[in-house]
Design an enzyme around this catalytic site. Structure first.
Site, PDB file in Angstrom:
ATOM      1  N   TYR A 133     -29.690   1.161 -51.702  1.00  0.00           N
ATOM      2  CA  TYR A 133     -29.763   1.595 -53.095  1.00  0.00           C
ATOM      3  C   TYR A 133     -29.345   0.462 -54.022  1.00  0.00           C
ATOM      4  O   TYR A 133     -28.662  -0.474 -53.644  1.00  0.00           O
ATOM      5  CB  TYR A 133     -28.862   2.805 -53.344  1.00  0.00           C
ATOM      6  CG  TYR A 133     -27.389   2.488 -53.282  1.00  0.00           C
ATOM      7  CD1 TYR A 133     -26.683   2.130 -54.424  1.00  0.00           C
ATOM      8  CD2 TYR A 133     -26.712   2.504 -52.064  1.00  0.00           C
ATOM      9  CE1 TYR A 133     -25.333   1.820 -54.371  1.00  0.00           C
ATOM     10  CE2 TYR A 133     -25.366   2.196 -51.996  1.00  0.00           C
ATOM     11  CZ  TYR A 133     -24.676   1.856 -53.150  1.00  0.00           C
ATOM     12  OH  TYR A 133     -23.347   1.530 -53.088  1.00  0.00           O
ATOM     13  N   PHE A 170     -24.492  -2.118 -61.537  1.00  0.00           N
ATOM     14  CA  PHE A 170     -23.070  -1.965 -61.222  1.00  0.00           C
ATOM     15  C   PHE A 170     -22.796  -1.895 -59.725  1.00  0.00           C
ATOM     16  O   PHE A 170     -21.664  -2.013 -59.293  1.00  0.00           O
ATOM     17  CB  PHE A 170     -22.478  -0.739 -61.924  1.00  0.00           C
ATOM     18  CG  PHE A 170     -23.194   0.555 -61.624  1.00  0.00           C
ATOM     19  CD1 PHE A 170     -22.918   1.267 -60.472  1.00  0.00           C
ATOM     20  CD2 PHE A 170     -24.139   1.050 -62.508  1.00  0.00           C
ATOM     21  CE1 PHE A 170     -23.565   2.457 -60.200  1.00  0.00           C
ATOM     22  CE2 PHE A 170     -24.791   2.242 -62.243  1.00  0.00           C
ATOM     23  CZ  PHE A 170     -24.507   2.948 -61.077  1.00  0.00           C
ATOM     24  N   ASP A 171     -23.843  -1.697 -58.908  1.00  0.00           N
ATOM     25  CA  ASP A 171     -23.607  -1.628 -57.461  1.00  0.00           C
ATOM     26  C   ASP A 171     -24.946  -1.762 -56.739  1.00  0.00           C
ATOM     27  O   ASP A 171     -25.992  -1.338 -57.250  1.00  0.00           O
ATOM     28  CB  ASP A 171     -22.936  -0.293 -57.087  1.00  0.00           C
ATOM     29  CG  ASP A 171     -22.351  -0.322 -55.688  1.00  0.00           C
ATOM     30  OD1 ASP A 171     -22.031   0.745 -55.163  1.00  0.00           O
ATOM     31  OD2 ASP A 171     -22.221  -1.431 -55.121  1.00  0.00           O
ATOM     32  N   ILE A 191     -21.841  11.524 -55.391  1.00  0.00           N
ATOM     33  CA  ILE A 191     -22.039  12.316 -56.611  1.00  0.00           C
ATOM     34  C   ILE A 191     -23.101  13.393 -56.373  1.00  0.00           C
ATOM     35  O   ILE A 191     -23.969  13.266 -55.505  1.00  0.00           O
ATOM     36  CB  ILE A 191     -22.417  11.413 -57.808  1.00  0.00           C
ATOM     37  CG1 ILE A 191     -23.677  10.590 -57.510  1.00  0.00           C
ATOM     38  CG2 ILE A 191     -21.257  10.532 -58.201  1.00  0.00           C
ATOM     39  CD1 ILE A 191     -24.170   9.774 -58.670  1.00  0.00           C
ATOM     40  N   TYR A 247     -20.694  10.876 -62.935  1.00  0.00           N
ATOM     41  CA  TYR A 247     -19.244  10.713 -63.075  1.00  0.00           C
ATOM     42  C   TYR A 247     -18.681  11.395 -64.315  1.00  0.00           C
ATOM     43  O   TYR A 247     -17.491  11.257 -64.607  1.00  0.00           O
ATOM     44  CB  TYR A 247     -18.880   9.222 -63.079  1.00  0.00           C
ATOM     45  CG  TYR A 247     -19.175   8.552 -61.756  1.00  0.00           C
ATOM     46  CD1 TYR A 247     -18.270   8.633 -60.702  1.00  0.00           C
ATOM     47  CD2 TYR A 247     -20.360   7.855 -61.554  1.00  0.00           C
ATOM     48  CE1 TYR A 247     -18.545   8.037 -59.479  1.00  0.00           C
ATOM     49  CE2 TYR A 247     -20.637   7.250 -60.335  1.00  0.00           C
ATOM     50  CZ  TYR A 247     -19.729   7.341 -59.308  1.00  0.00           C
ATOM     51  OH  TYR A 247     -19.985   6.748 -58.099  1.00  0.00           O
ATOM     52  N   PHE A 300     -30.684   5.201 -60.007  1.00  0.00           N
ATOM     53  CA  PHE A 300     -30.517   4.675 -58.654  1.00  0.00           C
ATOM     54  C   PHE A 300     -31.893   4.491 -58.019  1.00  0.00           C
ATOM     55  O   PHE A 300     -32.682   5.441 -57.932  1.00  0.00           O
ATOM     56  CB  PHE A 300     -29.689   5.624 -57.777  1.00  0.00           C
ATOM     57  CG  PHE A 300     -28.221   5.590 -58.063  1.00  0.00           C
ATOM     58  CD1 PHE A 300     -27.655   6.452 -58.982  1.00  0.00           C
ATOM     59  CD2 PHE A 300     -27.402   4.682 -57.404  1.00  0.00           C
ATOM     60  CE1 PHE A 300     -26.303   6.421 -59.240  1.00  0.00           C
ATOM     61  CE2 PHE A 300     -26.050   4.648 -57.654  1.00  0.00           C
ATOM     62  CZ  PHE A 300     -25.493   5.514 -58.584  1.00  0.00           C
TER      63      PHE A 300
END
Length: 761
Positions: free
Chosen positions: A64, A74-75, A94, A120, A137
């Site tokens: 991902y 961010f990731d 999540i 979040y 994502f």
């Protein structure tokens, strides 16, 4: 394995041969649709030829990339090069992931747009994800495991027929209630039970049941395929009662449902206080130490004799007491602080935590010596003792003083473990004193010193010498010339057989207070210990060389010595302002300098050919052992962060450029900024000679500065590598990382951060 699961389900109906995919949107590549009614959207980027989708409980493996709506990443598991695994539908990720990924097929690639309510929420995930952020994502479903191999050797394969409740699983000591049916491969029923209760550790019927039940949740129903090694092996089982015979080497099919269980836990390390929950309590809060609790009690002996009954009579008030105040027996104290409001539990207490070897007269009967007691306890209500974060500063200081006095009383009574707990709690009240006024800081410091010293004395009595040494070191960080701290740390070092460090502390204590009788006495003990140690060492080496001289046979087996006799322990140099370097005599009358505590070193900046002494702030990477990073240990080749200030000052002087400091425009500068700059001598108006200005101009023409180093100057810390051996030369010197080497270690550190972020996801 499909043929293992094609048997009739209990109740006569045949189980479906296939698991149909969950209802989800049928998409074409490039098309986007909403999943559910909460705003989750899915856009198909790459279709799959498969038709199966994972279900809740399956372990899925994905790649991902996560971004905000503005494109900020961010990731990413792709950047880390490692797929991300998690169990679907268990709340490990999540909600948007749980709902979205179960609509995907193997090999499919999709873009999910997840609203804040399914991500979040209002709290966000600082520092990367802001509050109320909509996330995107890009997810590729690589694979998943639908059938769980419990034993990892194919011995017990579990297929979930009905999902359970919550997330908890029974443990070895718990008492479980199950229903099960066991069949042979030809569907012959060999055993069944409507309700059966057993302890997980002891098991029932065959070993597979206890192993499987530990992986199940309350209400869960599973189908197990059990190989012979987890069934009845090569001997089989003869028919008995209602149970049929099991042939040798038979594979079993067991339908198992976990109805419920009673949680059983050991409340002490020596397993002498055991609690069995009979009825679950409300919420999640439990009494803390010092809480006022109200309970209903029935106390029994092993033979069933009731010796105590509180709160069960008509109109009788429940029993009230304060925890951790010795108002009841220790076992009862330990049990109550683990309970929730409304919980009913059976607590079994060994004599050591009850009345011990003495006889005790109770309300309804006499308790004989060495009796094991059985208490049925219902926690009616409790009022927690005020926590430190609920107190104002004067209350914290007052509470710390009270705990210190309680600790002193326990110490005088010889109850050193209880005394130690009181001193630790006292220090916690005043641990963070940044908001204290000057007078309050003085009071807090005096209390910290007194409590840590008294706690160290308790630890010495309890023979916890390492903890005593740490507590004394904390005191010395506050008061470097505290004789008691030096004396007690020396006592700890002697017991830890670190005689050189003990001698350093005793000598320092005698320098401060030459007439201290206790320190002088301890010095005598130390000298005796050192004599004994030297004699043993001389004897050992004498015997060793005698054997070497005597044994001239070349074919003889070489001598082997225990590892602890092959050399000294490593220095384990720690970062500390309390610098400690000791001289060690080695072979040939030579000396080495062993650093035990350092916080400065000389570091060279190779490209600028300059060396400066600077503070070592942190250990951030060690190629061989992460434990050395966690414990802040300085060794050769460790990557550390050092203070950038000395190098910034040199750079300003050499190039007249102040790197790493954000410049303010003239319009934004106020009087305070100008005054601060003038105090630092960094204003542009500072007068310089023409010769110096020409030199600076020439230097600036040839100047190059690595962008990564410039970024580090902004943070005030530079990455550096230690090139000396602190345990050999007593110094922690090294060089600033640059170029490819800097890039290499920055990637390593970024990867570590990425793994932590991946785990959080």
């Amino acid at each position: 394995m499909d043929h293992d699961f094609d048997m009739a389900a209990p109740g006569g109906e045949m189980m479906d041969d296939f698991d149909l995919p969950d209802d989800g949107p049928v998409l074409k590549v490039g098309e986007e649709k909403e999943i559910g009614k909460q705003g989750l959207k899915k856009k198909l980027l790459k279709a799959s030829e498969s038709w199966e989708t994972p279900k809740s409980g399956d372990e899925v493996e994905v790649h991902y990339t996560g971004t905000l709506l503005d494109g900020t990443q961010f990731d990413s598991s792709r950047d880390r090069g490692t797929p991300f695994k998690f169990t679907l539908g268990q709340g490990q990720v999540i909600k948007g992931w749980d709902e979205g990924i179960k609509t995907m097929k193997k090999g499919e690639n999709a873009l999910f747009t997840i609203p804040p309510e399914m991500a979040y929420g209002a709290s966000g995930s600082p520092p990367t994800i802001p509050p109320n952020a909509t996330l995107q994502f890009d997810v590729e479903l690589l694979s998943w495991t639908s059938v769980n191999d419990i034993t990892k050797d194919g011995g017990i394969i579990k297929k979930v027929l009905k999902e359970g409740e919550k997330w908890e699983n029974p443990k070895d000591l718990d008492e479980v209630i199950v229903t099960f049916e066991a069949y042979l491969e030809d569907k012959t029923l060999i055993a069944n039970s409507d309700t059966m209760e057993f302890t997980v550790k002891e098991g029932y019927f065959c070993p597979a049941l206890s192993k499987a039940v530990k992986t199940m949740k309350k209400g869960e129903k599973v189908l197990l395929a059990v190989k012979p090694q987890y069934g009845f092996g090569d001997k089989g089982k003869a028919a008995s009662g209602d149970e049929g015979a099991v042939p040798p080497n038979a594979t079993l099919h067991i339908t198992l449902e976990l109805v419920s269980w009673r949680t059983v836990s050991e409340l002490t390390d020596d397993k002498k206080v055991i609690k069995k929950i009979l009825k679950e309590g409300e919420g999640y809060e439990r009494p803390n130490e010092g809480a006022v609790v109200t309970v209903k009690l029935i106390g029994k002996l092993q033979d069933g004799t009731v010796f105590l009954k509180k709160g069960h009579g008509e109109g009788e008030e429940p029993f009230e007491f304060k925890t951790d105040e010795e108002q009841v027996i220790e076992g009862l104290d330990k049990a109550v602080v683990t309970m929730k409001k409304g919980e009913i539990a059976l607590v079994i207490i060994a004599p050591e935590y009850a009345f011990g070897a003495s006889e005790s007269k109770q309300e309804l009967a006499m308790v004989p010596p060495n009796s094991t007691l059985y208490y049925e306890i219902e926690l009616v209500s409790f009022v927690k003792d005020k926590e430190s974060w609920d107190m104002n500063i004067p209350e914290k200081i007052e509470a710390a003083g009270k705990k210190k006095e309680e600790g002193n009383a326990f110490f005088k009574a010889g109850k050193y473990a209880k005394a130690s707990k009181r001193y630790e709690k006292a220090v916690k009240y005043i641990e963070y004193d940044t908001a204290f006024a000057e007078e309050e800081k003085k009071q807090a410091k005096a209390l910290k010193v007194a409590c840590n010293l008294n706690d160290a004395a308790s630890k010495l009595k309890l023979k916890e010498y390492k903890q005593a040494e740490k507590l004394c070191t904390k005191v010395l960080e506050l008061e470097g010339r505290n004789v008691k701290a030096l004396y007690r740390r020396a006592q700890a070092y002697i017991q830890l057989a670190d005689l050189d460090l003990a001698e350093l502390d005793i000598k320092k204590a005698l320098e401060i207070d030459p007439n201290n009788r206790d320190v002088k006495l301890e010095y005598k003990i130390l000298k005796e210990k050192m004599k004994e140690f030297n004699k043993e060492e001389a004897k050992f080496y004498g015997n060793m060389f005698a054997k070497l001289t005597k044994d001239s046979d070349k074919d003889a087996e070489p001598m082997r010595f225990p590892r602890y006799e092959l050399g000294r322990q490593p220095a384990n140099t720690k970062i500390s302002s309390n610098k400690t370097v000791r001289r060690i005599r080695v072979r040939g009358g030579n000396a080495k300098w062993r650093a035990l505590r350092l916080d400065t070193g000389n570091f060279s900046w190779g490209s600028e050919a300059v060396t400066r002494k600077t503070r070592i702030l942190d250990v951030v990477y060690n190629a061989s052992n992460n434990e050395l990073v966690r414990t802040q240990t300085l060794v050769k080749s460790a990557i550390v962060q050092v203070d950038a200030a000395p190098f910034r000052q040199w750079y300003l002087q050499h190039y007249n450029i102040d790197i790493g400091r954000k410049k303010k425009t003239a319009a934004k500068k106020d009087a305070k900024d100008v005054a601060a700059e003038e105090a630092d001598g960094t204003t542009e108006e500072t007068k310089k000679s023409g010769n110096l200005l020409r030199k600076l101009e020439k230097r600036q023409k040839d100047r190059t500065l690595d962008s990564h180093i410039e970024e580090q100057f902004s943070g005030g810390r530079l990455l550096a590598c230690i090139s000396s051996r602190p345990g050999q030369c007593g110094r922690a010197d090294g060089y600033i990382l640059e170029g490819k080497e800097l890039e290499f270690y920055m990637k390593k550190l970024q990867r570590k951060k990425g793994k932590a972020a991946g785990a959080a996801a």
